[in-house]
Design an enzyme around this catalytic site. Structure first.
Site, mmCIF file in Angstrom:
data_model
loop_
_atom_site.group_PDB
_atom_site.id
_atom_site.type_symbol
_atom_site.label_atom_id
_atom_site.label_comp_id
_atom_site.label_asym_id
_atom_site.label_seq_id
_atom_site.Cartn_x
_atom_site.Cartn_y
_atom_site.Cartn_z
ATOM 1 N N LYS A 42 -5.570 -12.747 -5.259
ATOM 2 C CA LYS A 42 -6.605 -13.102 -4.299
ATOM 3 C C LYS A 42 -8.013 -12.877 -4.859
ATOM 4 O O LYS A 42 -8.905 -13.660 -4.585
ATOM 5 C CB LYS A 42 -6.421 -12.324 -2.996
ATOM 6 N N THR A 43 -8.180 -11.825 -5.640
ATOM 7 C CA THR A 43 -9.507 -11.583 -6.200
ATOM 8 C C THR A 43 -9.910 -12.746 -7.104
ATOM 9 O O THR A 43 -11.065 -13.156 -7.148
ATOM 10 C CB THR A 43 -9.524 -10.271 -7.003
ATOM 11 N N ASP A 228 -13.225 -10.074 1.970
ATOM 12 C CA ASP A 228 -11.988 -9.601 1.346
ATOM 13 C C ASP A 228 -11.274 -8.649 2.316
ATOM 14 O O ASP A 228 -11.913 -8.040 3.167
ATOM 15 C CB ASP A 228 -12.369 -8.869 0.052
ATOM 16 N N GLU A 229 -9.978 -8.510 2.181
ATOM 17 C CA GLU A 229 -9.195 -7.572 3.009
ATOM 18 C C GLU A 229 -9.496 -7.758 4.496
ATOM 19 O O GLU A 229 -9.734 -6.790 5.222
ATOM 20 C CB GLU A 229 -9.505 -6.110 2.629
ATOM 21 N N GLN A 259 -0.246 -6.177 5.016
ATOM 22 C CA GLN A 259 -0.773 -4.993 4.334
ATOM 23 C C GLN A 259 -1.831 -4.270 5.158
ATOM 24 O O GLN A 259 -2.640 -3.511 4.622
ATOM 25 C CB GLN A 259 -1.359 -5.381 2.973
ATOM 26 N N ARG A 623 3.828 -2.239 -5.014
ATOM 27 C CA ARG A 623 3.001 -1.764 -6.125
ATOM 28 C C ARG A 623 3.784 -1.764 -7.422
ATOM 29 O O ARG A 623 3.225 -1.690 -8.503
ATOM 30 C CB ARG A 623 2.496 -0.315 -5.901
#
Length: 743
Positions: A42-43, A228-229, A259, A623
């Site tokens: 996504k970044t 973001d987020e 998340q 992760r």
DNA sequence: CCTCAAAACATTTTT
DNA sequence: TGTTTTGAGG
């Protein structure tokens, strides 16, 4: 401004991103929601999109605003955009919600009556304020814990309920208490010229709502907003975005509803779930290809999160190989768990050529870290506990900063109370209360009041106390008078020396206080670094030290530069699952996978809370890149008592075909349980040593020890190197896997 | 006003 | 079991 001559950046996007990623980066038809699964890049999408906007779309960087939650994310984004467009674009705003709000309020807050020199209160400043207010209201801390009152206030604020509204809605005794404290708390902040973290957002929204002209200014400026987020945004954050984008919704939000793990801090999942309702013509793009984990890990995570209701829905997939099953092990107790985990790490480290930095251990609560820390010390395994206590949370740092804040904002009573008797000046709580009364009566700021006690009989203080206050306040007067001629570091030093704060720690002679003095020097170092950065960017403009200090303090409160995972150090990482969000590791241990602990017992009543625990588990699982272990114990020492435990339901929610039950046969390494670990070490796990070897080189190998190179066949990573080891004889090694070190 | 020992209490914490 | 808050006594 327009870069029409060079090749369109869009071409590069279509080449370097996968189709959904490219679609998201290039869509400019209106509101856009990007549902980005874990590890789906996504970044990358956000940064490419920014580059596209300013490169291809004729926008000035000035017109783009990108908002993140953490400074780390903001920094990373800045770096990556700079990498894409060659240098960081001037005028581009990338920052956290809080830093952006504070910038808006320092510039334009005057319009709603805010002092531009306001101080920002962090959690502990807020807590001391609440405690003081409770005392003033005559509420004993047994009646309600200061912490829960503060939480209630903070939650009220994130629902955008000001004291009046909250009081009107109060339904029970506790809420009545909160309402009384809340009102007075807010008054105190105003008198202190302070804003807490929540206020930064609320006041910004208020400013934009109440002031048409200012709002139009920002709206005109920020033509494209990226967030973001987004799943972690709360109500004020949502409202802020709405105000900024009211007429022209070029807004792009990126997030993952699976998340969302910060509901308890006010994050409102509805923001992302109902984005389409709020922006009816919104487009949704799903990023579902995961580039991080093995098929087994992705499948396990997908099955597990599937137990949650109320999701937007998303199916992750990966092109990677199946990978190893997830190792599940039951151990007798928590110390055996620490023993086994560390043992396994050491085994993999030597047998699999994994570095210590490839391992991470996640737990639900901080208290669990101790066992692991002790075990690592016992074995000499290098480790790092992430987010133990941040640099800026340390006592001496908070003290030093309080001195500095008081110099910038003489109304800041919280800072005043923190340091007025450190070092001891015989000014206890009772005496300080009298001074506060006097300041209130005479409508003076607290520092001014302290200074005036010496000459003003009206204070009603004893001569000794008045003299002490005056002397204390005089330090600040002196520093202020010299601010113009001193550098920031000199000013800071002067403040800490004259006040006797440094001498206070020098007088103590234990090793602890030496460490504290070093931390203070570190802080002053940071200050002088900060000054150098500013002077470089602002050029020759003269900047007063007080203003510089103000900037530095803001940086210190808003940037809690926690010692995060340092990739240069070869250490095992220990952290809570919350702290793991956004990170990735080849090999992950999730420990304490037990009912009551994870899911935590406090989340068992509310189905929504349980779902958040499950999302937390999902975050942990995703992760892991290559190997994942889940451990649980039969009995665990909690609060000093042994408690029996059942395996976490989350383990059962992973289909058994993805799991492998391991067994523990005691703490004897000869009977060690060997799991099937045929996972291959992927290229990305290898720290590629660019050294080349030739016959005669002396080398060191992690498990074989010291040896001499006899011959080399082939080149680069695939080269076959024959080594004669001192202890184990001749071995043929492949360079890229062997991690040989030249000696 | 300060100190120390008993008592109370114990998820997570991007800013 | 560790940490933080409290209150009694110096």
């Amino acid at each position: 401004m327009k870069l029409t001559s060079t090749a369109p950046f869009a071409d590069r996007i279509r080449q370097e991103l996968n189709p959904p990623q490219a679609e998201a980066a290039l869509y400019t038809g209106g509101p856009l929601l990007v549902l980005a699964g874990a590890g789906s890049g996504k970044t990358r999408v956000i940064t490419y999109r920014i580059a596209y906007l300013i490169h291809d779309c004729g926008l000035s960087p000035w017109n783009v605003l990108a908002v993140t939650f953490t400074n780390k994310a903001a920094g990373e984004m800045k770096d990556r955009v700079a990498g894409l467009v060659g240098g960081s674009p001037r005028g581009l705003w990338i920052g956290t919600f809080h830093s952006i709000c504070s910038r808006i309020l320092r510039t334009d807050g005057k319009a709603i009556g805010l002092d531009p020199h306001f101080t920002i209160y962090d959690r502990s400043d807020q807590l001391s304020t609440v405690k003081r207010v409770m005392k003033d209201c005559g509420i004993a801390s047994q009646e309600a814990k200061p912490n829960s009152i503060l939480n209630a206030i903070s939650r009220a604020k994130s629902r955008f309920e000001w004291p009046d509204l909250f009081a009107a809605n109060a339904k029970n005794y506790f809420e009545d208490l909160v309402s009384r404290v809340y009102r007075r708390y807010q008054d105190t902040l105003r008198v202190n010229k302070a804003l807490d973290f929540d206020d930064l957002l609320m006041e910004s929204v208020r400013l934009l709502k109440e002031n048409e002209e200012i709002r139009r200014g920002y709206q005109k400026r920020f033509q494209h907003v990226l967030v973001d987020e987004y799943q972690d945004t709360n109500q004020p954050q949502y409202l802020l975005l709405r105000e900024l984008r009211r007429d022209c919704p070029h807004i792009c939000v990126v997030g993952d509803d699976d998340q969302s793990i910060y509901k308890w801090r006010g994050a409102d999942l509805r923001n992302i779930l109902e984005f389409q309702d709020q922006y009816p013509n919104a487009k949704i793009v799903r990023l579902e290809q995961n580039y991080r984990s093995s098929k087994v890990i992705i499948s396990a995570a997908t099955e597990m999160i599937g137990a949650n209701k109320g999701r937007l829905g998303k199916t992750l997939w990966t092109a990677k190989e199946d990978g190893d099953p997830i190792g599940v092990i039951r151990l007798p107790d928590d110390s055996a768990e620490a023993y086994w985990v560390c043992d396994e790490i050491q085994r993999l480290h030597s047998q699999k050529n994994l570095a210590f930095r490839d391992f991470a251990v996640f737990y639900r609560t901080n208290a669990q870290s101790r066992q692991f820390e002790e075990e690592c010390i016992r074995r000499g395994v290098p480790y790092n506990i992430v987010s133990g206590l941040a640099f800026y949370e340390r006592m001496e740092i908070k003290d030093a900063l309080a001195y500095a804040r008081l110099l910038v904002n003489p109304s800041d009573r919280v800072s005043f109370e923190r340091v007025v008797n450190v070092p001891k000046r015989k000014l206890g709580a009772v005496t300080v209360s009298k001074l506060i009364d006097y300041a209130d009566r005479s409508k003076k700021n607290i520092l001014r009041a302290a200074w005036d006690t010496a000459s003003d009989r009206g204070s009603g203080l004893s001569a000794a106390a008045a003299a002490a206050f005056h002397q204390f306040a005089d330090v600040f007067r002196y520093c202020h008078s010299r601010a113009a001629e001193l550098t920031l570091a000199e000013l800071f030093n002067e403040l800490l020396n004259r006040s006797g704060y440094r001498a206070y720690w020098e007088a103590e002679s234990d090793p602890q206080s030496d460490a504290r003095l070093e931390n203070i020097d570190e802080l002053i170092n940071a200050a002088s670094q900060f000054e150098a950065d500013i002077r470089r960017n602002e050029g020759s403009q003269p900047i007063d030290s007080i203003m510089m200090l103000e900037g530095f303090l803001e940086n210190a409160t808003l940037v809690s530069d926690q010692d995060s995972v340092n990739e240069n150090e070869d250490k095992v990482s220990f952290m809570t699952i919350h702290a793991a969000k956004g990170l990735e590791f080849p090999c992950v241990f999730m420990v304490g996978m037990e009912e009551q602990l994870f899911p935590h017992q406090r989340s068992l009543d509310e189905p929504n809370d349980l779902e958040e625990e499950r999302r937390l588990c999902y975050v942990g699982v995703t992760r892991a890149k290559v190997k994942l272990y889940l451990s649980h114990v039969e009995s665990r020492r909690q609060h000093g008592r042994f408690e029996w435990a059942q395996p976490s339901r989350f383990i059962e929610e992973i289909p058994s075909r993805y799991r492998e039950e391991l067994s523990w046969r005691g703490a004897d390494h000869l009977k060690h349980p060997y799991p099937t670990d045929n996972f291959t070490i992927h290229d990305e796990l290898i720290v590629q040593e660019d050294a080349s070897f030739q016959s005669g080189d002396m080398v060191n190998h992690r498990s074989f020890g010291f040896g001499v190179v006899l011959g080399v066949e082939g080149e680069g990573g695939k080269a076959r190197i024959t080594v004669d080891f001192q202890n184990v004889g001749q071995k043929i090694l492949i360079q890229e896997y062997a991690r040989l070190q030249k000696v």
